[in-house]
Write a protein that holds these residues in place. Structure first.
Motif, mmCIF file in Angstrom:
data_model
loop_
_atom_site.group_PDB
_atom_site.id
_atom_site.type_symbol
_atom_site.label_atom_id
_atom_site.label_comp_id
_atom_site.label_asym_id
_atom_site.label_seq_id
_atom_site.Cartn_x
_atom_site.Cartn_y
_atom_site.Cartn_z
ATOM 1 N N PRO A 414 31.085 50.444 31.022
ATOM 2 C CA PRO A 414 32.356 50.125 30.353
ATOM 3 C C PRO A 414 32.187 49.418 29.015
ATOM 4 O O PRO A 414 33.166 48.901 28.464
ATOM 5 C CB PRO A 414 33.068 49.239 31.375
ATOM 6 C CG PRO A 414 31.977 48.593 32.145
ATOM 7 C CD PRO A 414 30.819 49.552 32.162
ATOM 8 N N GLU A 420 30.875 38.270 35.682
ATOM 9 C CA GLU A 420 31.462 36.959 35.944
ATOM 10 C C GLU A 420 30.488 35.838 35.570
ATOM 11 O O GLU A 420 30.887 34.792 35.082
ATOM 12 C CB GLU A 420 31.881 36.851 37.404
ATOM 13 C CG GLU A 420 33.074 37.739 37.703
ATOM 14 C CD GLU A 420 33.794 37.375 38.977
ATOM 15 O OE1 GLU A 420 33.164 36.749 39.850
ATOM 16 O OE2 GLU A 420 34.983 37.718 39.100
ATOM 17 N N GLY A 452 41.185 39.794 37.116
ATOM 18 C CA GLY A 452 40.620 39.741 38.463
ATOM 19 C C GLY A 452 39.266 39.060 38.444
ATOM 20 O O GLY A 452 38.776 38.605 39.472
ATOM 21 N N GLN A 453 38.657 38.969 37.266
ATOM 22 C CA GLN A 453 37.385 38.238 37.160
ATOM 23 C C GLN A 453 37.701 36.746 37.077
ATOM 24 O O GLN A 453 38.652 36.339 36.413
ATOM 25 C CB GLN A 453 36.617 38.679 35.906
ATOM 26 C CG GLN A 453 35.976 40.056 36.041
ATOM 27 C CD GLN A 453 35.156 40.420 34.815
ATOM 28 O OE1 GLN A 453 35.602 40.260 33.688
ATOM 29 N NE2 GLN A 453 33.946 40.918 35.039
ATOM 30 N N LYS A 454 36.871 35.970 37.734
ATOM 31 C CA LYS A 454 37.118 34.533 37.776
ATOM 32 C C LYS A 454 36.845 33.899 36.415
ATOM 33 O O LYS A 454 35.838 34.187 35.774
ATOM 34 C CB LYS A 454 36.203 33.905 38.829
ATOM 35 C CG LYS A 454 36.746 32.628 39.430
ATOM 36 C CD LYS A 454 35.910 32.287 40.659
ATOM 37 C CE LYS A 454 36.092 30.853 41.069
ATOM 38 N NZ LYS A 454 37.421 30.538 41.543
ATOM 39 N N VAL B 3 32.976 42.191 42.633
ATOM 40 C CA VAL B 3 32.915 42.130 41.178
ATOM 41 C C VAL B 3 34.154 41.460 40.596
ATOM 42 O O VAL B 3 34.181 41.072 39.446
ATOM 43 C CB VAL B 3 32.738 43.519 40.540
ATOM 44 C CG1 VAL B 3 31.371 44.074 40.858
ATOM 45 C CG2 VAL B 3 33.833 44.469 40.975
ATOM 46 N N PHE B 4 35.197 41.340 41.442
ATOM 47 C CA PHE B 4 36.394 40.606 41.025
ATOM 48 C C PHE B 4 36.578 39.456 42.016
ATOM 49 O O PHE B 4 37.421 39.525 42.901
ATOM 50 C CB PHE B 4 37.630 41.513 41.046
ATOM 51 C CG PHE B 4 37.593 42.583 39.987
ATOM 52 C CD1 PHE B 4 37.690 42.234 38.648
ATOM 53 C CD2 PHE B 4 37.481 43.917 40.325
ATOM 54 C CE1 PHE B 4 37.664 43.210 37.660
ATOM 55 C CE2 PHE B 4 37.459 44.893 39.344
ATOM 56 C CZ PHE B 4 37.542 44.545 38.019
ATOM 57 N N SER B 5 35.779 38.418 41.844
ATOM 58 C CA SER B 5 35.773 37.401 42.884
ATOM 59 C C SER B 5 37.068 36.597 42.929
ATOM 60 O O SER B 5 37.329 35.889 43.893
ATOM 61 C CB SER B 5 34.565 36.483 42.725
ATOM 62 O OG SER B 5 34.714 35.694 41.575
ATOM 63 N N LEU B 294 31.968 48.032 37.478
ATOM 64 C CA LEU B 294 31.187 46.804 37.408
ATOM 65 C C LEU B 294 30.178 46.715 38.548
ATOM 66 O O LEU B 294 29.351 45.819 38.587
ATOM 67 C CB LEU B 294 32.131 45.597 37.437
ATOM 68 C CG LEU B 294 33.122 45.546 36.270
ATOM 69 C CD1 LEU B 294 34.106 44.403 36.438
ATOM 70 C CD2 LEU B 294 32.384 45.410 34.948
#
Lengths: 634, 311
Positions: A414, A420, A452-454, B3-5, B294
């Protein structure tokens, strides 16, 4: 041996397209290089339509000049069923014959369906075929294809009878055609078709003394070949580059790409959405991309006009998307089924503000695949929209290529997206907000986070914004953000110039005196003209340009420096590519002449040859249907 | 590790987490109803257990569009009328996200009317909040699609000859599976309705009445209000389309007579969301598509699988 330029003509809905595709494939399987050209009206049933198939043992670059074999089926939809099957509307029925005689080369072969186009029809249309044949040395074979089809199956199988007759007249083996039929049909339908094919083949061989010399050329391929349209290649390039989201609204000729991907993406784990309009279509692509998916949309001129809003939004929010613009003749709805290259300026500059986007215009089927892949890779690496321009000609024309060319590693990367872990180490505002749009980056792209990523929270805004994404009208911030976004184009140009992904094509002897400059789908036609000109003793070379933004300044400059004078060939009335070249390079005005065509037909090589003569000899006439615009100051 | 924690993280969530720690201060006018939406939304989030990192708020432009600036989450401040197509694609790309779209009455019922109709029809699993103040605010007080007939403004100096849009009726006809109207002056109900809307599995449309004290001099029109659920006169079944349609029509008519009726008007919990429908027909993958990019282990098919058709 003479190459074959076969034209099948009939009414829309008479199966001209599928018949010609199979015929082209059979020739490819027989070892030849093939090229197809489609001509059709904006009408579903009836109306004059034809497809040309050019085949040679050597590479075929374009549709060529004229054609040498006509299969005129007649237009079955011209009959008025209300008044009995033999009543026709005006002269519609004769058009597959009458409309095609102008371009038939001397010594050409004509097969026409006597079952539909009888003597009376010819008389009514005032066609003295006998006299014309004598004058042009044509070889005419009237055959009752309709009767033969009726007798052994159904009338709609006239096409098959026509192909059988063609094969006989060209001394062509039936095996490839039969194999293709067996792939496509089963049961009674297949049997009837095979029967008709063979009967037609036999009866022509038995009943006729051949007066013509034309025979199928022979050839050989080293590798497995595939026959593909520009739309196929765009779609496959997208799949291989990890595109798994398509949203669109149907519009000719973009519909081809949209349909192919709608059918295949779900099978590849992707999502296809047909939506309410083109504004939505491009906005969905933006939304999907923002959420982390490689996304694509597209349209033709009128629909692309609606996309100008989300296109600008993608630029400002730095959301990567790929858009396909399949041009047709404009303005407005223009000519829906005719090619033109007149949306160039619209594509380069549409949407408010300064444009910052990638624009590619592939030359042919191979470049459609390559440049669609490059468009995705660069769009996602640099976070900006990439537009791939095709047109009605390129989207529908089919060519063969080595299968291995399209069999390449997929790339679903991408681009400049952080993991993260990387987000945790990246710059954040003291409040915890991730600096999504930070000013100081190496190549103009500031790496992004995906919802959605921390700890990657940011605001993507269509308003000018700070590094954290907050709306800002600060002059200092504005300049920093604008400069960074605009600098992406320089980075991309440098990357393209440095790597092997630049798509400009040089053709002809390096030290030639004159130049031809061309972009997009007309490139290969012009290259064929270069060969013709040099064979005739001229000294000509060509540069085909496929990267339009960022513009390949150095390459085009060097080319123009090296020639005495140049003819820019394009399909529009206002010399848009010549204008772009002058704008980008700021000079060469006195060297650039234009040959323009905007009558709904693409260039043929001979027209380029004739048009070229005008820059050498000022007295030369330009071909009918084209316009010559002399160099600045002339 | 996912991957989306941030998605699905279970912990105590404080409403203050939804307040951005930085500029800008809200540029809404004093007394603006938009503050009420922001407050209700911040109050609702901890109750549904969603964190800022797993929430995507997509807004249009205008005063209402600024919501994404004053609410801490992943945000997308899009363009006038286009919040819905951006939001619904994000939801398809990553169904794990809590997706909220917001815009004004001009944004949602005017310029974005076509998207509203089709997003409702498809029943995307998301919440759509329309700030309905019956006026164009940020462009300085022009008549909006919900302005009452006869409304005078600089662009309609002789009074609007148009009937206003009936947002809830339009929404029902278009296919929304949850429809409610609430008002900024009614914070407790607003919060409850937003919780319900976000927990609803399908397209939840909340017509949020917000007073505009600057441009709509009838700003006080939304006080007092009547909650249709608390009023015996409105004893209707919210799961019945016909009864809901009647109640909406009544509420929309009375608003222009000065009576404000709010509450939930239609709830269809049985209809599958668009994502479910698409997954059921294999038109959409079971796992979130966005995750695959990801995830280093995911395998990507190539188009070569299709080449045999072209031989």
């Amino acid at each position: 041996m003479t190459e074959l330029m076969w034209r099948i003509a009939g009414g829309s809905g008479d199966g001209i397209d599928s018949t010609s595709q199979n015929f082209a494939k059979a020739l490819m399987r027989a070892g030849l290089d093939v090229f197809t050209h489609r001509h059709y009206p904006s009408r579903i049933r009836g109306g004059h339509t034809y497809v040309e198939v050019r085949a040679d043992e050597d590479p075929v670059r374009s549709r060529g000049d004229g054609f040498n074999f006509l299969l005129a089926l007649g237009d079955s939809f011209a009959r008025n069923p209300q008044e009995g099957s033999d009543t026709v509307y005006g002269n519609e029925e004769i058009k597959p014959l009458s409309e095609n005689l102008d371009d038939l080369n001397e010594g050409g072969v004509i097969v026409y369906d006597e079952g539909l186009l009888d003597e009376e029809t010819l008389e009514r249309a005032d066609i003295d075929l006998e006299a014309m044949a004598e004058e042009n040395d044509w070889h005419v074979y009237p055959l009752d294809l309709r009767g033969l089809a009726r007798e052994h199956g159904r009338e709609v199988m006239r096409n098959t009878a026509g192909v059988g007759a063609t094969a006989a007249l060209l001394d062509m083996d039936l095996q490839h055609i039969e194999a293709l039929m067996e792939d496509a049909m089963t049961g009674e339908v297949l049997e009837a078709n095979l029967d008709i094919l063979e009967r037609a083949h036999e009866s022509v061989n038995e009943e006729y003394e051949f007066t013509h010399d034309l025979r199928t050329p022979t050839g050989d391929h080293d590798e497995q070949q595939v026959l593909m349209s520009g739309s196929n290649a765009v779609a496959y390039g997208a799949i291989d580059e990890g595109c798994r989201f398509i949203s669109g609204y149907p519009m000719t000729p973009w519909t081809d790409v949209f349909t192919i991907l709608s059918q295949h993406l779900p099978k590849f784990g992707g999502i296809a959405e047909q939506v309410e309009d083109e504004i939505a279509a491009a906005s969905l692509a933006v939304g999907a991309s923002h959420a982390g998916v490689k996304a694509m949309s597209g349209s033709s001129g009128g629909g692309f006009a609606l996309m100008s809003e989300p296109l600008g939004l993608a630029e400002m929010t730095e959301t990567p998307i790929v858009l396909i613009e399949a041009m047709r003749a404009g303005p407005s709805t223009g000519m829906p089924t005719k090619p033109e290259q007149a949306d160039l300026e619209h594509i380069l500059y549409t949407s408010q503000g300064d444009s910052c986007r990638i624009v590619f215009a592939p030359a042919n089927v191979r470049e459609c695949y390559d440049q669609t892949r490059a468009a995705f890779r660069l769009a996602y690496e640099y976070q900006l929209p990439a537009i791939v321009i095709i047109d009605q000609k390129l989207s529908g024309e089919m060519r063969n290529a080595d299968e291995s060319f399209f069999d390449r590693e997929p790339n679903a990367d991408p681009g400049s997206v952080l993991t993260e872990e990387e987000i945790r180490e990246a710059a954040h505002h003291e409040s915890g907000k991730f600096k999504r749009y930070q000013h100081d980056t190496e190549n103009g792209a500031s790496p992004r986070a995906i919802p959605g990523q921390k700890d990657g929270r940011f605001l993507a805004s269509g308003n000018e914004h700070t590094p954290e994404g907050h709306i800002s009208e600060s002059p200092t911030n504005r300049v920093a953000q604008m400069d960074r976004r605009m600098s992406k184009l320089d980075s991309i140009r440098a990357e393209l110039d440095d790597g092997d992904s630049s798509h400009q094509t040089h053709y002809g002897p390096e030290d030639a005196e004159y130049g031809l400059l061309v972009w997009g789908s007309q490139q290969d036609t012009v290259f064929e003209a270069v060969d013709q000109l040099n064979e005739a003793g001229e000294s000509v070379k060509a540069l085909g340009v496929s990267d339009l933004m960022p513009y390949p300044e150095d390459e085009v400059s060097a080319f123009l420096e090296s020639v005495e004078s140049c003819l820019v060939v394009e399909m529009n009335a206002s010399a848009q590519f010549r204008g772009l070249t002058q704008k980008e390079l700021g000079r060469f005005g006195p060297k650039l002449n234009s040959l323009l065509k905007y009558n709904g037909e693409a260039f043929e090589p001979s027209e380029v040859v004739e048009g070229f003569e005008r820059i050498v000899s000022r007295d030369a006439a330009i071909p009918e249907g084209t316009k010559f615009v002399p160099a600045a100051g002339d | 590790m996912s991957v989306f924690s941030a998605i699905g993280e279970e912990r105590e969530i404080d409403r203050d987490e939804f307040t951005p720690g930085i500029e800008p201060q809200a540029t809404w006018c004093p007394g603006c109803g938009d503050f009420g939406v922001l407050k209700a939304l911040k109050q609702a989030m901890p109750e549904i257990g969603r964190t800022p990192d797993e929430t995507l708020l997509v807004t249009g432009i205008g005063c209402s569009g600024k919501l994404s600036s004053y609410f801490e989450s992943y945000g997308f401040h899009s363009i006038h009328g286009r919040s819905l197509p951006v939001a619904r694609a994000a939801k398809l790309a990553n169904p794990g996200l809590e997706v909220i779209a917001a815009g004004g009455d001009g944004d949602g019922y005017g310029i974005g009317g076509n998207h509203f109709m089709h997003t409702a029809r498809e029943n995307h699993d998301m919440t759509y909040i329309v700030f309905n103040n019956e006026i164009f605010g940020l462009t300085k007080g022009q008549t909006s699609p919900t302005s009452p007939k006869g409304h005078k403004s600089k662009t309609q100096p002789h009074g609007s000859a148009k009937d206003p849009v009936r947002p809830m009726s339009l929404s029902l006809a278009s296919g929304s599976s949850y429809i409610a109207r609430t008002a900024a002056v009614n914070p407790n109900q607003a919060k409850e309705i937003l919780i319900e809307a976000m927990e609803h599995d399908g397209f939840a449309h909340v017509d949020f009445l917000t007073q505009c004290p600057t441009w709509n001099k009838d700003a006080k029109q939304y006080v007092p209000y009547t909650d249709v659920q608390d009023d015996d006169e409105f004893d209707f079944d919210v799961t019945d389309r016909r009864e809901a349609a009647d109640a909406m029509y009544e509420a929309e008519s009375r608003l222009h007579e000065g009576e404000v009726l709010t509450g939930r008007f239609y709830v269809d919990s049985d209809r599958p969301s668009y994502g479910e429908e698409k997954r059921a027909t294999d038109e959409m993958p079971d796992d979130p598509l966005a995750e695959r990019y990801l995830d280093e282990d995911s395998e990507w098919e190539r188009s070569a699988d299709l080449l045999h058709h072209h031989r």
